[in-house]
Design an enzyme around this catalytic site. Sequence first.
Site, mmCIF file in Angstrom:
data_model
loop_
_atom_site.group_PDB
_atom_site.id
_atom_site.type_symbol
_atom_site.label_atom_id
_atom_site.label_comp_id
_atom_site.label_asym_id
_atom_site.label_seq_id
_atom_site.Cartn_x
_atom_site.Cartn_y
_atom_site.Cartn_z
ATOM 1 N N GLN A 145 38.673 51.491 39.057
ATOM 2 C CA GLN A 145 39.594 51.092 40.111
ATOM 3 C C GLN A 145 40.556 52.207 40.526
ATOM 4 O O GLN A 145 40.814 53.142 39.789
ATOM 5 C CB GLN A 145 40.393 49.870 39.662
ATOM 6 C CG GLN A 145 39.574 48.596 39.524
ATOM 7 C CD GLN A 145 38.908 48.452 38.178
ATOM 8 O OE1 GLN A 145 38.904 49.357 37.347
ATOM 9 N NE2 GLN A 145 38.326 47.285 37.937
ATOM 10 N N GLY A 165 26.526 55.095 31.484
ATOM 11 C CA GLY A 165 27.643 54.417 30.817
ATOM 12 C C GLY A 165 28.311 53.404 31.720
ATOM 13 O O GLY A 165 28.109 53.380 32.937
ATOM 14 N N GLN A 187 29.566 47.888 37.820
ATOM 15 C CA GLN A 187 29.644 46.434 37.890
ATOM 16 C C GLN A 187 29.804 45.948 39.325
ATOM 17 O O GLN A 187 29.219 44.936 39.716
ATOM 18 C CB GLN A 187 30.811 45.941 37.023
ATOM 19 C CG GLN A 187 30.593 46.209 35.537
ATOM 20 C CD GLN A 187 31.846 45.982 34.710
ATOM 21 O OE1 GLN A 187 32.907 45.677 35.233
ATOM 22 N NE2 GLN A 187 31.723 46.154 33.404
ATOM 23 N N TRP A 418 47.329 45.701 39.672
ATOM 24 C CA TRP A 418 46.965 45.613 38.258
ATOM 25 C C TRP A 418 48.158 45.278 37.368
ATOM 26 O O TRP A 418 49.128 46.036 37.326
ATOM 27 C CB TRP A 418 46.354 46.952 37.827
ATOM 28 C CG TRP A 418 45.773 46.998 36.451
ATOM 29 C CD1 TRP A 418 44.839 46.177 35.899
ATOM 30 C CD2 TRP A 418 46.064 47.982 35.440
ATOM 31 N NE1 TRP A 418 44.526 46.575 34.617
ATOM 32 C CE2 TRP A 418 45.265 47.685 34.324
ATOM 33 C CE3 TRP A 418 46.925 49.079 35.389
ATOM 34 C CZ2 TRP A 418 45.299 48.451 33.147
ATOM 35 C CZ3 TRP A 418 46.963 49.844 34.236
ATOM 36 C CH2 TRP A 418 46.158 49.533 33.122
ATOM 37 N N ASP A 421 46.459 45.626 31.058
ATOM 38 C CA ASP A 421 45.950 44.965 29.862
ATOM 39 C C ASP A 421 45.968 45.894 28.658
ATOM 40 O O ASP A 421 45.597 45.489 27.559
ATOM 41 C CB ASP A 421 44.514 44.479 30.107
ATOM 42 C CG ASP A 421 43.586 45.630 30.467
ATOM 43 O OD1 ASP A 421 42.871 46.124 29.583
ATOM 44 O OD2 ASP A 421 43.585 46.050 31.631
ATOM 45 N N GLU A 452 43.995 42.125 39.292
ATOM 46 C CA GLU A 452 43.619 41.817 37.914
ATOM 47 C C GLU A 452 44.798 41.449 37.023
ATOM 48 O O GLU A 452 45.869 42.046 37.093
ATOM 49 C CB GLU A 452 42.913 43.026 37.291
ATOM 50 C CG GLU A 452 41.649 43.436 38.031
ATOM 51 C CD GLU A 452 40.851 44.443 37.253
ATOM 52 O OE1 GLU A 452 39.795 44.065 36.721
ATOM 53 O OE2 GLU A 452 41.305 45.594 37.146
ATOM 54 N N HIS A 453 44.557 40.411 36.176
ATOM 55 C CA HIS A 453 45.321 40.106 34.963
ATOM 56 C C HIS A 453 46.694 39.499 35.195
ATOM 57 O O HIS A 453 47.510 39.471 34.270
ATOM 58 C CB HIS A 453 45.481 41.363 34.080
ATOM 59 C CG HIS A 453 44.220 42.072 33.787
ATOM 60 N ND1 HIS A 453 44.152 43.433 33.625
ATOM 61 C CD2 HIS A 453 42.951 41.615 33.645
ATOM 62 C CE1 HIS A 453 42.903 43.794 33.389
ATOM 63 N NE2 HIS A 453 42.158 42.712 33.400
ATOM 64 N N GLU A 474 39.531 40.553 37.313
ATOM 65 C CA GLU A 474 39.513 40.044 35.944
ATOM 66 C C GLU A 474 40.779 39.218 35.767
ATOM 67 O O GLU A 474 41.876 39.686 36.080
ATOM 68 C CB GLU A 474 39.503 41.179 34.920
ATOM 69 C CG GLU A 474 38.139 41.732 34.645
ATOM 70 C CD GLU A 474 38.153 42.775 33.535
ATOM 71 O OE1 GLU A 474 37.068 43.149 33.085
ATOM 72 O OE2 GLU A 474 39.248 43.209 33.118
#
Length: 580
Positions: A145, A165, A187, A418, A421, A452-453, A474
């Site tokens: 990101q 990876g 992803q 964000w 995390d 996210e989060h 996420e």
Amino acid sequence: MIRSNSRFMYRAAAMAGVVIGLAPMAGAQKAPDFGSHVFVFRPEMPTAEMQSKIDAVYAEQQHSEFGKGRYAFLLMPGEYKLNVPVGFYTQVAGLGGTPDAVHLTGSLYSDAAEKNNNATTTFWRSAEGIHVTPESGTVRWAVSQAVSFRRMHVSGDMVLHQKGGWASGGWMSDTMVDGNVDSGPQQQWISRNSEWKSWTGSNWNMVFVGVPQAPAGEWPKPAYTKVAETPVVREKPFLVSDGHGRWAVRVPALARNSSGVSWKGGATAGRDVPMAAFYIAHPESDTAATMNAALRSGKHLLLTPGTYDLDEPIQVERKDAIVLGLGFATLRPTHGTEAMVVADSDGIIVSGILFDAGEMISPSLLRVGETHGSRTHRDDPISLSDVFFRDGGAGIGKTKSNLVIESNDVLVDHTWIWRADHGAGVGWTKNLSDNGLTVDGDDVTIYGLFVEHHQKFEVVWNGERGRTYFYQSEIAYDAPSQPEWTSAKGVNGWASYKVGDGVREHEAWGLGVYSVFRYPNVVLSRAIEVPEVPGVRFHHMVTVALDDKGEITHIINGAGDAATTKQPRVDPRLTEFPVR
């Protein structure tokens, strides 16, 4: 593809010291004072000298995920032979009117930041406005990101991972790749207004908007979401210079129903704003007061790399005002205020900035408009490009909502919002953030929405006729228990994407919502929550439950199968909502 004779014309113009599309100015300007963290390269400089600066910055920034360093490399039009690794908080940008005006032979790449070729924390870096001919034949861009690949031209292939990876999402726009793009294990990814010979790979969520050569195949297998034309967009502003003292910021024109790169027929259409019209701010000497005074005097604002601690918000009020950050310039409020407030005025542009929450809780970090009103900006919208938000990670950070949009017709072109995390100041009662994004304005369009989060709804969208092209989220890892994480009676958790109950028109394409629960007995009832009316439509959704705990019971409202951690893992997908 761009015709070869046009490409040679651009190269010749660059070597002749001409910036295509840069309006003539009266007399040569003195080189701007961008400070010590901006390196301006010229083709006639010794290669060893330039390479030494690149290597020194990368040695500092390669693993500096939460460090203080912020850097920009700016390349004058011409030819270069360099190896350019791009680390954290580093921007590498060409200063030509087209990418072909700045040609780099050698390599430009982003390596995975973690061991085992893991690029899931490879954040905050960008490459813009350069024609790269990789000696290996391939540009490796292993990222996740808050990473931009804009206005680039790759003479060769491109891979979006490192040796197979993990990688977790990225952004490509206004870019041409002469060969193949291989997404591999990425992803999710969004490509907007880009062109290539071919594309290989799909995983959870690959979105193509305004891409003429979008790969063959249809959702859900492969996981391709294809929108033929970009309905409305303004490309990110960029610096241009001819190498002889003339500097400006190119402000691209608004484009409607576009496909492919903006510079295929020459320089990107738009206007040039001379550097003399900008106040150039420096983090070691400027305050909110000095920047606000400059904006009130009629100046635009250019933020050089570094972190600006703000005891009051930066106020952007004037029609068509520009705020442009270099090298991931970072704004951090210190007294519980917003970092920036944008007025409900036509054509304001905010671009290239990282907003970092402070220890005192802020109502938001960036607010656009005061309260939702009836004023329209359709012909000259407010636009936000490459704006990123962070709560915690570099230290304790607290806010109620990160980005709040009250104005109508706002364009957002790539954002990552964000709640950290990992890193410093991280925990359910430490880095606080209810929501990532709140939209109250009507006719707001977002490309590349990563959120996210956050501790309640990641996105709350109350405005009418909103449109989202690509969504990646996420949900919070650290919800401690179900009773502490419940949005309504009988509803487990808080949906990631919430459309307000009174909304009658909304549309979104290509959405992925993932869970990584750290505590037992915590589940999410639904990833997306919307009113069930004909004008609210969602296309191509996926949920994924990772790690070994919890589940996402439904994709949208009560539709869609459960994503669980049972093995073998099944990632449920839903093509349309309302379900046909």
